[in-house]
Scaffold this motif. Structure first.
Motif, PDB file in Angstrom:
ATOM      1  N   THR A   1       0.831  -1.203   0.000  1.00  0.00           N
ATOM      2  CA  THR A   1       0.000   0.000   0.000  1.00  0.00           C
ATOM      3  C   THR A   1       0.870   1.259   0.000  1.00  0.00           C
ATOM      4  O   THR A   1       1.942   1.283   0.625  1.00  0.00           O
ATOM      5  CB  THR A   1      -0.914   0.010   1.254  1.00  0.00           C
ATOM      6  OG1 THR A   1      -1.706  -1.172   1.243  1.00  0.00           O
ATOM      7  CG2 THR A   1      -1.807   1.237   1.291  1.00  0.00           C
ATOM      8  N   VAL A   2       0.384   2.295  -0.685  1.00  0.00           N
ATOM      9  CA  VAL A   2       1.068   3.588  -0.656  1.00  0.00           C
ATOM     10  C   VAL A   2       0.284   4.499   0.295  1.00  0.00           C
ATOM     11  O   VAL A   2      -0.878   4.829   0.037  1.00  0.00           O
ATOM     12  CB  VAL A   2       1.126   4.202  -2.071  1.00  0.00           C
ATOM     13  CG1 VAL A   2       1.718   5.605  -2.014  1.00  0.00           C
ATOM     14  CG2 VAL A   2       1.936   3.308  -3.002  1.00  0.00           C
ATOM     15  N   LEU A   3       0.920   4.858   1.402  1.00  0.00           N
ATOM     16  CA  LEU A   3       0.260   5.712   2.390  1.00  0.00           C
ATOM     17  C   LEU A   3       0.341   7.168   1.935  1.00  0.00           C
ATOM     18  O   LEU A   3       1.425   7.653   1.584  1.00  0.00           O
ATOM     19  CB  LEU A   3       0.938   5.565   3.754  1.00  0.00           C
ATOM     20  CG  LEU A   3       0.980   4.157   4.359  1.00  0.00           C
ATOM     21  CD1 LEU A   3       1.764   4.167   5.669  1.00  0.00           C
ATOM     22  CD2 LEU A   3      -0.436   3.622   4.591  1.00  0.00           C
ATOM     23  N   VAL A   4      -0.792   7.858   1.958  1.00  0.00           N
ATOM     24  CA  VAL A   4      -0.839   9.244   1.479  1.00  0.00           C
ATOM     25  C   VAL A   4      -1.422  10.136   2.572  1.00  0.00           C
ATOM     26  O   VAL A   4      -2.487   9.838   3.127  1.00  0.00           O
ATOM     27  CB  VAL A   4      -1.713   9.352   0.204  1.00  0.00           C
ATOM     28  CG1 VAL A   4      -1.811  10.802  -0.262  1.00  0.00           C
ATOM     29  CG2 VAL A   4      -1.146   8.472  -0.906  1.00  0.00           C
ATOM     30  N   LEU A   5      -0.725  11.212   2.885  1.00  0.00           N
ATOM     31  CA  LEU A   5      -1.232  12.227   3.821  1.00  0.00           C
ATOM     32  C   LEU A   5      -1.243  13.562   3.090  1.00  0.00           C
ATOM     33  O   LEU A   5      -0.230  13.962   2.504  1.00  0.00           O
ATOM     34  CB  LEU A   5      -0.336  12.307   5.058  1.00  0.00           C
ATOM     35  CG  LEU A   5      -0.714  13.372   6.088  1.00  0.00           C
ATOM     36  CD1 LEU A   5      -2.090  13.098   6.692  1.00  0.00           C
ATOM     37  CD2 LEU A   5       0.341  13.427   7.201  1.00  0.00           C
ATOM     38  N   ARG A   6      -2.380  14.245   3.138  1.00  0.00           N
ATOM     39  CA  ARG A   6      -2.486  15.505   2.390  1.00  0.00           C
ATOM     40  C   ARG A   6      -3.080  16.617   3.254  1.00  0.00           C
ATOM     41  O   ARG A   6      -3.519  16.365   4.368  1.00  0.00           O
ATOM     42  CB  ARG A   6      -3.328  15.299   1.135  1.00  0.00           C
ATOM     43  CG  ARG A   6      -4.765  14.876   1.399  1.00  0.00           C
ATOM     44  CD  ARG A   6      -5.429  14.452   0.105  1.00  0.00           C
ATOM     45  NE  ARG A   6      -6.808  14.006   0.299  1.00  0.00           N
ATOM     46  CZ  ARG A   6      -7.497  13.367  -0.632  1.00  0.00           C
ATOM     47  NH1 ARG A   6      -6.958  13.090  -1.811  1.00  0.00           N
ATOM     48  NH2 ARG A   6      -8.737  12.990  -0.403  1.00  0.00           N
ATOM     49  N   ASN A   7      -3.062  17.802   2.701  1.00  0.00           N
ATOM     50  CA  ASN A   7      -3.518  19.004   3.423  1.00  0.00           C
ATOM     51  C   ASN A   7      -2.579  19.362   4.573  1.00  0.00           C
ATOM     52  O   ASN A   7      -2.999  19.887   5.594  1.00  0.00           O
ATOM     53  CB  ASN A   7      -4.956  18.824   3.924  1.00  0.00           C
ATOM     54  CG  ASN A   7      -5.922  18.654   2.760  1.00  0.00           C
ATOM     55  OD1 ASN A   7      -5.985  19.507   1.878  1.00  0.00           O
ATOM     56  ND2 ASN A   7      -6.622  17.533   2.725  1.00  0.00           N
ATOM     57  N   ILE A   8      -1.280  19.063   4.396  1.00  0.00           N
ATOM     58  CA  ILE A   8      -0.269  19.353   5.423  1.00  0.00           C
ATOM     59  C   ILE A   8       0.823  20.225   4.810  1.00  0.00           C
ATOM     60  O   ILE A   8       1.953  20.257   5.294  1.00  0.00           O
ATOM     61  CB  ILE A   8       0.355  18.038   5.961  1.00  0.00           C
ATOM     62  CG1 ILE A   8      -0.706  16.972   6.195  1.00  0.00           C
ATOM     63  CG2 ILE A   8       1.088  18.287   7.271  1.00  0.00           C
ATOM     64  CD1 ILE A   8      -1.668  17.294   7.320  1.00  0.00           C
ATOM     65  N   GLY A   9       0.521  20.921   3.725  1.00  0.00           N
ATOM     66  CA  GLY A   9       1.545  21.713   3.034  1.00  0.00           C
ATOM     67  C   GLY A   9       1.711  23.097   3.640  1.00  0.00           C
ATOM     68  O   GLY A   9       1.286  23.358   4.775  1.00  0.00           O
ATOM     69  N   PRO A  10       2.335  24.020   2.883  1.00  0.00           N
ATOM     70  CA  PRO A  10       2.588  25.372   3.406  1.00  0.00           C
ATOM     71  C   PRO A  10       1.313  26.080   3.855  1.00  0.00           C
ATOM     72  O   PRO A  10       1.306  26.751   4.894  1.00  0.00           O
ATOM     73  CB  PRO A  10       3.218  26.086   2.199  1.00  0.00           C
ATOM     74  CG  PRO A  10       3.792  25.000   1.360  1.00  0.00           C
ATOM     75  CD  PRO A  10       2.913  23.808   1.530  1.00  0.00           C
ATOM     76  N   VAL A  11       0.230  25.940   3.107  1.00  0.00           N
ATOM     77  CA  VAL A  11      -1.043  26.552   3.495  1.00  0.00           C
ATOM     78  C   VAL A  11      -1.830  25.601   4.392  1.00  0.00           C
ATOM     79  O   VAL A  11      -2.367  25.977   5.429  1.00  0.00           O
ATOM     80  CB  VAL A  11      -1.869  26.921   2.235  1.00  0.00           C
ATOM     81  CG1 VAL A  11      -3.283  27.365   2.619  1.00  0.00           C
ATOM     82  CG2 VAL A  11      -1.149  28.016   1.446  1.00  0.00           C
ATOM     83  N   GLY A  12      -1.904  24.341   4.009  1.00  0.00           N
ATOM     84  CA  GLY A  12      -2.753  23.390   4.724  1.00  0.00           C
ATOM     85  C   GLY A  12      -2.269  23.072   6.113  1.00  0.00           C
ATOM     86  O   GLY A  12      -3.071  22.823   7.008  1.00  0.00           O
ATOM     87  N   GLY A  13      -0.945  23.045   6.335  1.00  0.00           N
ATOM     88  CA  GLY A  13      -0.384  22.607   7.628  1.00  0.00           C
ATOM     89  C   GLY A  13      -0.974  23.303   8.833  1.00  0.00           C
ATOM     90  O   GLY A  13      -1.501  22.623   9.709  1.00  0.00           O
ATOM     91  N   PRO A  14      -0.935  24.623   8.970  1.00  0.00           N
ATOM     92  CA  PRO A  14      -0.189  25.518   8.101  1.00  0.00           C
ATOM     93  C   PRO A  14       1.306  25.468   8.412  1.00  0.00           C
ATOM     94  O   PRO A  14       1.702  25.034   9.483  1.00  0.00           O
ATOM     95  CB  PRO A  14      -0.772  26.893   8.467  1.00  0.00           C
ATOM     96  CG  PRO A  14      -1.150  26.748   9.912  1.00  0.00           C
ATOM     97  CD  PRO A  14      -1.585  25.318  10.093  1.00  0.00           C
ATOM     98  N   GLY A  15       2.083  25.948   7.431  1.00  0.00           N
ATOM     99  CA  GLY A  15       3.530  26.062   7.650  1.00  0.00           C
ATOM    100  C   GLY A  15       4.305  24.829   7.251  1.00  0.00           C
ATOM    101  O   GLY A  15       5.499  24.771   7.439  1.00  0.00           O
ATOM    102  N   MET A  16       3.595  23.787   6.734  1.00  0.00           N
ATOM    103  CA  MET A  16       4.280  22.613   6.217  1.00  0.00           C
ATOM    104  C   MET A  16       5.051  21.855   7.304  1.00  0.00           C
ATOM    105  O   MET A  16       6.286  21.766   7.282  1.00  0.00           O
ATOM    106  CB  MET A  16       5.228  23.046   5.089  1.00  0.00           C
ATOM    107  CG  MET A  16       5.435  21.983   4.051  1.00  0.00           C
ATOM    108  SD  MET A  16       6.518  22.589   2.752  1.00  0.00           S
ATOM    109  CE  MET A  16       6.740  21.092   1.823  1.00  0.00           C
TER     110      MET A  16
END
Ligand code: FES
Length: 573
Positions: free
Chosen positions: A423-438
């Motif tokens: 399986t490929v584990l994917v986590l999203r909405n944790i970037g510079p805006v989504g984290g916020p601050g990555m």
């Protein structure tokens, strides 16, 4: 010199400027035209990596005085990795602005930048590049390693391995408590090649620190001698007017990227170098990192890519020895803070040692970081190949998607989770805006039930960063991130994901007509306020260095000089 515009005048402004420092004990005789050297200190009780910089500043002061200058110390916000929430990275730009404006606003002829923990060093370099007043950096040095059952530990790398042992049931809670009791034996930054060690090394490779300074341990007396030497050199820089813009050239960034790839350094350094280059007015794109990585062998054996700790490099001659090994790949005409070309800063290794190899006999034929692109990451993602599992660098598997870290935390150890080692584990909405601050949440935990089966690595993908101390097969910094509509937000659990590092591909194996027409999912968020709104509205994506879009792009901002005060005008000028 700049300071003369404040102190060397015979008008009301000169009176006010001189008298404003009289209360600190600096008499008029001290402001008689001697170079005024700012010591920009990120010392803090809250950051053990930088805690000793308070004392190190005293050594810098001695050096400044010995060379005939006047030292004035000012503090900035200190960015500690472990304690700051949601992530120290969110505040890097705040400190960069603080440093830049402090340098520009005050009567400083040169600046010594004292930083250590991951984000303080790039923030200071960004600020110094933006202000373009003569500057020299002195990093804090690696901490003494903790020793647990006879093994010298990195702060993060070994902890992450022990955490997996604990979760797999192969380590007891009492053993884990013993590990905690052994941790934190000294001040200084993480002793493996995490982001702090990487940035210290690259600061030297850029030419912004004295040769040999990066690898000297934080508690070593030589670091205080380096403090004096740095203070002395800052006075020379003030007198000669050698500004960062003459040091931070395109060739200097190529040299730093070469060092990054040869060392197997942190993926975070890519973001920081992009941001520093932007401040310096140097055009630098993510593809340049991949080009240099492809031609640069991995020649260092440092955790997490290898076995040794950063200070081991010190025993063979430090970064000058690394650069000497890399000389055929470098432009050694670049100017450094020594006032001389880089060529005069490099030296052969003092001894042969397992920590450093050669271009002819490297640990890997190409550098430690690859840039992958595809319909999941049109603007790129990074994978630290030197710390990944070789067999997973070409992998196809079904996605298991987590929309944010809360969901991941609640579900990852669910015994009924539909997950296998493929399986490929994917986590999203944790970037510079989504984290916020990555935040550094890109090293997703492996499901406990797989750990207990002996699984040690899986392909993981996210728009977050990962700690420089982490190891595993992780594609991070996916750009654009899901929170701004990037295609990672369109991925669904079960979609076939393909990672092929040789082909530089990160993609979902679905027709674009199907995949790209899907709506992108982003969890609802509370509208940000204050500084977080500034981050939300203005932070650039990872492939652009995560600086604010309104900060200098195209080089340093113009310097400001104080004006004269019309006679009889009351107030502060
Ligand atoms: Fe400060 Fe690692 S936590 S350098």
């Amino acid at each position: 010199m700049r300071s003369a515009q404040w102190f060397g005048r015979d008008d009301l402004a000169g009176f006010l400027h001189r008298s404003s420092l009289a209360g600190t004990g600096l008499g008029r005789h001290a402001l008689d035209g001697r170079p005024v050297i700012g010591i920009c200190n990120s010392w803090s009780d809250l950051v053990s990596c930088n805690f000793h910089l308070k004392g190190l500043a005293d050594a810098v002061r001695r050096g400044v005085a010995q060379a005939g200058g006047v030292a004035v110390e000012f503090t900035t916000m200190s960015l500690g990795e472990a304690l700051m929430k949601p992530t120290a990275m969110m505040y890097r730009n705040l400190v960069a602005m603080e440093v830049e404006e402090s340098i520009r606003a005050y009567p400083l002829d040169a600046v010594v930048l004292l930083g250590g923990c991951d984000k303080t060093v790039p923030a200071q370099l960004m600020g110094a590049a933006g202000a373009d007043v003569p500057a020299i950096a002195l990093t804090g040095g690696p901490a003494n390693p903790a020793v647990f059952r006879g093994r010298e530990l990195g702060v993060g790398t070994d902890l992450w391995a022990y955490v997996d042992e604990l979760r797999a049931g192969r380590m007891s809670q009492s053993d884990f408590a013993e590990l905690e009791a052994a941790s934190g034996p000294s001040v200084g930054h993480c002793p493996e090649l995490g982001t702090a060690s990487t940035m210290a090394a690259l600061t030297e490779a850029l030419g912004m620190a004295l040769p040999g300074s990066a690898t000297v341990p934080a508690t070593h007396s030589r670091r205080y001698a380096l403090g004096e030497a740095t203070g002395e050199r800052a006075v020379d820089l003030a007198r000669s007017g050698l500004r960062p813009s003459r040091i931070l050239t395109p060739a200097a960034f190529d040299n730093a990227i070469t060092a990054l790839m040869a060392l197997g350094g942190s993926t975070n350094a890519v973001i920081h170098l992009l941001a520093i280059a932007r401040k310096a007015g140097v055009e630098l794109a993510l593809d340049r990192f991949d080009q240099i990585s492809a031609r640069t062998p991995l020649i260092a054996n440092l955790r997490p890519s290898g076995e040794e700790l950063f200070a081991r490099l010190n025993t063979v001659g430090g970064i000058p020895a690394v650069l000497h090994r890399l000389e055929p790949l470098l432009d050694t005409d670049t100017l450094t803070v020594t006032g001389k070309p880089l060529r005069e800063s490099i030296r052969p290794a003092a001894v042969e040692d397992v920590v450093l190899s050669t271009l002819d006999s490297p640990f890997a034929p190409s550098g430690g970081i690859a840039v992958v692109k595809g319909n999941l990451a049109p603007d790129g993602a990074l994978i630290k190949t030197s710390a990944a599992t070789p067999a997973l660098l070409r992998h196809r598997g079904p996605a298991l998607v987590f929309d944010d870290h809360h969901e991941l935390s609640h579900r990852i150890d669910d015994p009924d989770l539909d997950v296998t080692a493929d399986t490929v584990l994917v986590l999203r909405n944790i970037g510079p805006v989504g984290g916020p601050g990555m935040p550094e949440w890109g090293a997703l935990p492996l499901p406990e039930k797989l750990l207990r089966q002996g699984v040690t690595d899986m392909v993981r993908i996210s728009d977050a960063r990962m700690s420089g101390t982490c190891f595993g097969t992780m594609a991070v910094h996916v750009a654009p991130e899901a929170a701004v509509g990037g295609p990672l937000g369109k991925l669904r659990t079960g979609d076939p994901v393909v990672l092929d590092v040789r082909q530089r591909t990160l993609a979902v194996d679905l027709p674009d007509s199907e995949f790209l027409s899907r709506p992108s999912f982003t969890p609802p968020r509370t509208p940000p306020k204050g500084y977080r709104k500034l981050v939300n509205d203005h932070i650039l994506q990872a492939d652009k260095g995560c600086d604010f879009d309104f900060m200098a792009d195209g080089g340093p901002a113009p310097d400001l000089a104080p004006g004269s005060i019309p006679a009889g005008w009351h107030g502060g000028w």
